[in-house]
Design a protein around this motif. Sequence first.
Motif, PDB file in Angstrom:
ATOM      1  N   ALA A 132      24.828  51.874 -31.171  1.00 37.07           N
ATOM      2  CA  ALA A 132      24.883  53.158 -30.476  1.00 37.07           C
ATOM      3  C   ALA A 132      26.275  53.762 -30.553  1.00 37.07           C
ATOM      4  O   ALA A 132      27.274  53.054 -30.712  1.00 37.07           O
ATOM      5  CB  ALA A 132      24.476  52.975 -29.020  1.00 37.07           C
TER       6      ALA A 132
ATOM      7  N   ALA B 102      28.833  56.817 -28.436  1.00 40.83           N
ATOM      8  CA  ALA B 102      29.048  57.232 -27.051  1.00 40.83           C
ATOM      9  C   ALA B 102      28.176  58.397 -26.637  1.00 40.83           C
ATOM     10  O   ALA B 102      28.067  58.699 -25.443  1.00 40.83           O
ATOM     11  CB  ALA B 102      30.530  57.580 -26.842  1.00 40.83           C
TER      12      ALA B 102
ATOM     13  N   TRP C 183      24.974  58.500 -26.997  1.00 41.40           N
ATOM     14  CA  TRP C 183      23.636  57.970 -26.774  1.00 41.40           C
ATOM     15  C   TRP C 183      22.721  58.136 -27.991  1.00 41.40           C
ATOM     16  O   TRP C 183      21.508  58.236 -27.874  1.00 41.40           O
ATOM     17  CB  TRP C 183      22.972  58.583 -25.521  1.00 41.40           C
TER      18      TRP C 183
ATOM     19  N   GLN D  75      22.810  47.351 -26.535  1.00 42.24           N
ATOM     20  CA  GLN D  75      23.459  48.652 -26.720  1.00 42.24           C
ATOM     21  C   GLN D  75      23.413  49.490 -25.444  1.00 42.24           C
ATOM     22  O   GLN D  75      24.392  50.164 -25.089  1.00 42.24           O
ATOM     23  CB  GLN D  75      22.783  49.407 -27.878  1.00 42.24           C
TER      24      GLN D  75
ATOM     25  N   LEU E 153      26.486  51.260 -23.180  1.00 46.73           N
ATOM     26  CA  LEU E 153      26.494  52.672 -22.802  1.00 46.73           C
ATOM     27  C   LEU E 153      26.592  52.854 -21.293  1.00 46.73           C
ATOM     28  O   LEU E 153      27.408  53.646 -20.804  1.00 46.73           O
ATOM     29  CB  LEU E 153      25.241  53.360 -23.341  1.00 46.73           C
TER      30      LEU E 153
ATOM     31  N   ARG F 287      24.670  62.213 -18.265  1.00 46.95           N
ATOM     32  CA  ARG F 287      24.882  60.770 -18.432  1.00 46.95           C
ATOM     33  C   ARG F 287      25.149  60.102 -17.095  1.00 46.95           C
ATOM     34  O   ARG F 287      24.670  58.993 -16.818  1.00 46.95           O
ATOM     35  CB  ARG F 287      26.035  60.511 -19.413  1.00 46.95           C
TER      36      ARG F 287
END
Length: 355
Positions: A45, A47, A49, A70, A74, A156
């Motif tokens: 992944a 940053a 997403w 992953q 995140l 996020r």
Amino acid sequence: MSGGTSVMERFAAARLLAATRAPYLASALFALTPLVHEDAEGACADANWNLHLGPGPVPVEELAWSLLHQVGHLLRGHLGVGEDGPRWNTAHDAEINDDLDGAPATAVTPDRLGLPSGLMAAEYHRLLDLIDVPPELEACAGAPFTGPAVMSALERDLLARAVASRIRGEAPYGWRRWAESILRPQADWRVVLAALVRRGLAQASGRVDYSYRRPSRRNVQGVVLPSLVRPLPRVVVLVDTSGSVTEPALRRVLGEIDGILRACGTGQVEVVCCDAAAHPVQRVTRAADVELVGGGGTDLRAGFEAARALRPDVLIALTDGDTPWPERRPRAQVIVCLLEERPTPPWARVVRVAA
């Protein structure tokens, strides 16, 4: 993008399997945007997403494990953290994989590193100085590609809070600790520290005593009487200089204490550095000027004893908490600046210092 369809089918099956194994992470798993690359390997992944997938025939079981790994990076904000990439990658993997069963043979885990489980990445990062990482272990290096920003920073953050709110007692300890840190209201540790120090100084300065240094103006039949004086509060800073505490962290907190004390008008500060033994007292006009001496084991009881002999009104201790504590409460008001999440005595006022 040859083979994209079969890759996407495996991804869909792996995501469903991962969501079944960790239902509290389902919303994060389904927030991933899969992107297939001819020259990518496995699943990694970025940053934003995006999940970058290679065309190779990765088994669904292995891919499901990779997806959970992953998502762990995140949600915990690991991507892009740390200057020494490989070392931080290893530390981050140790934190995440500690909570994941079925790790591949080459994956980094605390057990394979010979380190204790249940620690944070920063703690593993420090402990890596003490070991040789087995050469067969491969840490996740992060995606070599960067995809489009599919979510804003606010989105996020909302996703992380939604995931945290679903984590309950059946989740692994590392995830429960992470969820608590996300959902628990966080006050700026600098503000909390300043408030506690000012409160302690105010209580200490409220004490008065009699002194003949400045005789009273009252004259009773030729007898010289003492006058009431308000002594300046005495502050002692106890600094944990054992090998487990980094100098940059100590310097950062010392700088904050320095600013607080100067703002309160406190003059000289007495500092006791302590690892397994207390070192000579340093009397400085600025806490930031202290010479940090030590680097051995940790036993702050010796430091508390040395500080007690100075009869402080306010005692500020800087430590990662990995130490025995005095059984009896010191007479001074004690403020502990805690650099790691560890137990502290009930008599201490604790400020948890953010990394």
